[in-house]
Design a protein around this motif. Structure first.
Motif, PDB file in Angstrom:
ATOM      1  N   THR A  10       0.833  -1.192   0.000  1.00  0.00           N
ATOM      2  CA  THR A  10       0.000   0.000   0.000  1.00  0.00           C
ATOM      3  C   THR A  10       0.870   1.245   0.000  1.00  0.00           C
ATOM      4  OG1 THR A  10      -1.673  -1.197   1.246  1.00  0.00           O
ATOM      5  CG2 THR A  10      -1.846   1.201   1.244  1.00  0.00           C
ATOM      6  N   HIS A  11       0.551   2.171  -0.891  1.00  0.00           N
ATOM      7  CA  HIS A  11       1.266   3.450  -0.958  1.00  0.00           C
ATOM      8  C   HIS A  11       1.002   4.215   0.338  1.00  0.00           C
ATOM      9  CE1 HIS A  11       2.169   7.578  -2.200  1.00  0.00           C
ATOM     10  NE2 HIS A  11       2.917   7.031  -3.155  1.00  0.00           N
ATOM     11  N   PRO A  12       2.015   4.903   0.880  1.00  0.00           N
ATOM     12  CA  PRO A  12       1.807   5.633   2.127  1.00  0.00           C
ATOM     13  C   PRO A  12       0.720   6.707   2.029  1.00  0.00           C
ATOM     14  CG  PRO A  12       3.979   6.105   1.212  1.00  0.00           C
ATOM     15  CD  PRO A  12       3.402   4.982   0.425  1.00  0.00           C
ATOM     16  N   GLY A  13       0.476   7.239   0.864  1.00  0.00           N
ATOM     17  CA  GLY A  13      -0.604   8.209   0.697  1.00  0.00           C
ATOM     18  C   GLY A  13      -1.961   7.584   0.949  1.00  0.00           C
ATOM     19  N   GLN A  14      -2.130   6.346   0.497  1.00  0.00           N
ATOM     20  CA  GLN A  14      -3.389   5.630   0.729  1.00  0.00           C
ATOM     21  C   GLN A  14      -3.546   5.326   2.225  1.00  0.00           C
ATOM     22  OE1 GLN A  14      -5.795   5.031  -1.562  1.00  0.00           O
ATOM     23  NE2 GLN A  14      -7.039   4.311   0.127  1.00  0.00           N
ATOM     24  N   THR A  15      -2.445   4.993   2.881  1.00  0.00           N
ATOM     25  CA  THR A  15      -2.470   4.757   4.314  1.00  0.00           C
ATOM     26  C   THR A  15      -2.891   6.022   5.055  1.00  0.00           C
ATOM     27  OG1 THR A  15      -0.756   3.065   4.128  1.00  0.00           O
ATOM     28  CG2 THR A  15      -1.083   4.032   6.314  1.00  0.00           C
ATOM     29  N   LEU A  16      -2.338   7.149   4.649  1.00  0.00           N
ATOM     30  CA  LEU A  16      -2.716   8.422   5.267  1.00  0.00           C
ATOM     31  C   LEU A  16      -4.214   8.657   5.119  1.00  0.00           C
ATOM     32  CD1 LEU A  16      -2.026  11.169   6.586  1.00  0.00           C
ATOM     33  CD2 LEU A  16      -1.607  12.031   4.264  1.00  0.00           C
ATOM     34  N   LEU A  17      -4.721   8.429   3.927  1.00  0.00           N
ATOM     35  CA  LEU A  17      -6.145   8.657   3.684  1.00  0.00           C
ATOM     36  C   LEU A  17      -7.024   7.732   4.520  1.00  0.00           C
ATOM     37  CD1 LEU A  17      -8.348  10.117   2.013  1.00  0.00           C
ATOM     38  CD2 LEU A  17      -8.111   8.271   0.331  1.00  0.00           C
ATOM     39  N   THR A  18      -6.768   6.428   4.437  1.00  0.00           N
ATOM     40  CA  THR A  18      -7.673   5.458   5.072  1.00  0.00           C
ATOM     41  C   THR A  18      -7.478   5.321   6.580  1.00  0.00           C
ATOM     42  OG1 THR A  18      -6.209   3.619   4.519  1.00  0.00           O
ATOM     43  CG2 THR A  18      -7.982   4.111   2.969  1.00  0.00           C
ATOM     44  N   ASP A  19      -6.256   5.504   7.062  1.00  0.00           N
ATOM     45  CA  ASP A  19      -5.997   5.293   8.492  1.00  0.00           C
ATOM     46  C   ASP A  19      -5.996   6.568   9.323  1.00  0.00           C
ATOM     47  OD1 ASP A  19      -5.745   2.674   7.752  1.00  0.00           O
ATOM     48  OD2 ASP A  19      -3.610   2.511   8.207  1.00  0.00           O
ATOM     49  N   VAL A  20      -5.866   7.722   8.659  1.00  0.00           N
ATOM     50  CA  VAL A  20      -5.785   8.973   9.410  1.00  0.00           C
ATOM     51  C   VAL A  20      -6.907   9.939   9.014  1.00  0.00           C
ATOM     52  CG1 VAL A  20      -4.339  10.970   9.990  1.00  0.00           C
ATOM     53  CG2 VAL A  20      -3.274   8.727   9.649  1.00  0.00           C
ATOM     54  N   LEU A  21      -6.922  10.350   7.768  1.00  0.00           N
ATOM     55  CA  LEU A  21      -7.851  11.408   7.362  1.00  0.00           C
ATOM     56  C   LEU A  21      -9.312  10.989   7.442  1.00  0.00           C
ATOM     57  CD1 LEU A  21      -5.948  13.016   4.347  1.00  0.00           C
ATOM     58  CD2 LEU A  21      -5.792  13.542   6.792  1.00  0.00           C
ATOM     59  N   GLN A  22      -9.650   9.857   6.871  1.00  0.00           N
ATOM     60  CA  GLN A  22     -11.051   9.423   6.880  1.00  0.00           C
ATOM     61  C   GLN A  22     -11.592   9.182   8.292  1.00  0.00           C
ATOM     62  OE1 GLN A  22     -11.004   6.208   4.007  1.00  0.00           O
ATOM     63  NE2 GLN A  22     -11.515   7.609   2.326  1.00  0.00           N
ATOM     64  N   PRO A  23     -10.883   8.452   9.145  1.00  0.00           N
ATOM     65  CA  PRO A  23     -11.415   8.247  10.499  1.00  0.00           C
ATOM     66  C   PRO A  23     -11.598   9.552  11.288  1.00  0.00           C
ATOM     67  CG  PRO A  23      -9.681   6.662  10.063  1.00  0.00           C
ATOM     68  CD  PRO A  23      -9.668   7.639   8.929  1.00  0.00           C
ATOM     69  N   PHE A  45       0.066  12.989  -3.676  1.00  0.00           N
ATOM     70  CA  PHE A  45       0.634  11.999  -2.763  1.00  0.00           C
ATOM     71  C   PHE A  45      -0.407  10.950  -2.376  1.00  0.00           C
ATOM     72  CE2 PHE A  45       1.395  10.839   1.764  1.00  0.00           C
ATOM     73  CZ  PHE A  45       2.491  10.032   1.555  1.00  0.00           C
ATOM     74  N   ILE A  46      -1.574  11.388  -1.970  1.00  0.00           N
ATOM     75  CA  ILE A  46      -2.627  10.463  -1.545  1.00  0.00           C
ATOM     76  C   ILE A  46      -3.040   9.524  -2.669  1.00  0.00           C
ATOM     77  CG2 ILE A  46      -5.093  10.390  -0.940  1.00  0.00           C
ATOM     78  CD1 ILE A  46      -4.496  12.722   0.991  1.00  0.00           C
ATOM     79  N   ASN A  47      -3.047  10.028  -3.887  1.00  0.00           N
ATOM     80  CA  ASN A  47      -3.446   9.209  -5.032  1.00  0.00           C
ATOM     81  C   ASN A  47      -2.298   8.389  -5.619  1.00  0.00           C
ATOM     82  OD1 ASN A  47      -6.310   9.772  -5.294  1.00  0.00           O
ATOM     83  ND2 ASN A  47      -5.637  11.879  -5.615  1.00  0.00           N
ATOM     84  N   GLY A  48      -1.139   8.412  -4.957  1.00  0.00           N
ATOM     85  CA  GLY A  48      -0.019   7.570  -5.364  1.00  0.00           C
ATOM     86  C   GLY A  48       0.728   8.046  -6.596  1.00  0.00           C
ATOM     87  N   HIS A  49       0.545   9.312  -6.967  1.00  0.00           N
ATOM     88  CA  HIS A  49       1.219   9.834  -8.158  1.00  0.00           C
ATOM     89  C   HIS A  49       2.623  10.344  -7.857  1.00  0.00           C
ATOM     90  CE1 HIS A  49      -2.350   9.281 -10.506  1.00  0.00           C
ATOM     91  NE2 HIS A  49      -3.049  10.026  -9.676  1.00  0.00           N
ATOM     92  N   ILE A  50       2.897  10.624  -6.577  1.00  0.00           N
ATOM     93  CA  ILE A  50       4.247  11.012  -6.169  1.00  0.00           C
ATOM     94  C   ILE A  50       4.634  10.198  -4.938  1.00  0.00           C
ATOM     95  CG2 ILE A  50       4.182  13.348  -7.152  1.00  0.00           C
ATOM     96  CD1 ILE A  50       3.635  14.413  -4.321  1.00  0.00           C
ATOM     97  N   SER A  51       5.924  10.044  -4.750  1.00  0.00           N
ATOM     98  CA  SER A  51       6.454   9.265  -3.636  1.00  0.00           C
ATOM     99  C   SER A  51       6.467  10.077  -2.351  1.00  0.00           C
ATOM    100  CB  SER A  51       7.892   8.831  -3.951  1.00  0.00           C
ATOM    101  OG  SER A  51       7.919   7.989  -5.066  1.00  0.00           O
ATOM    102  N   CYS A  52       6.642   9.373  -1.259  1.00  0.00           N
ATOM    103  CA  CYS A  52       6.788  10.013   0.045  1.00  0.00           C
ATOM    104  C   CYS A  52       8.235  10.468   0.194  1.00  0.00           C
ATOM    105  CB  CYS A  52       6.418   9.046   1.162  1.00  0.00           C
ATOM    106  SG  CYS A  52       6.426   9.808   2.797  1.00  0.00           S
TER     107      CYS A  52
END
Length: 101
Positions: A10-23, A45-52
């Motif tokens: 999982t891209h870290p941007g997706q982790t940020l979205l699902t584990d932090v922002l959405q909750p 970043f969230i959409n995985g178009h750029i790296s962390c």
């Protein structure tokens, strides 16, 4: 011997979205403001178009009370998976010679 990974990490941007922002019900715009980055940059970043990057990892670590290393490790896992799945015979690596004594 390394294990073969069939599923892309999982891209870290997706982790940020699902584990932090959405909750926390935080919008991308609000998060971008709190992180001190542009909305466009955070969206990429969230959409995985750029790296962390190291900078983003530092910001995320401070904002989420986690470590910078954890965000960079997530990105490294994605990068390694992508490199492994390019294929070792990829054209851009064809001319590399083994370093031997």
């Amino acid at each position: 011997m390394s294990r073969v990974r069939n599923r892309k990490p999982t891209h870290p941007g997706q982790t940020l979205l699902t584990d932090v922002l959405q909750p926390l019900h935080i919008s991308i715009s609000e998060a971008a403001t709190k992180l001190g980055v542009s909305r466009k940059h955070l969206s990429l970043f969230i959409n995985g178009h750029i790296s962390c990057s190291r900078d983003m990892a530092t910001r995320l670590g401070k904002a989420t009370d986690t470590s910078m290393e954890s965000w960079l490790n997530m990105q490294t896992a994605v990068d390694v998976w992508e490199a492994e799945h390019e294929g070792i015979e990829a054209e851009k690596y064809a001319g590399i010679e083994r370093l031997t004594a």
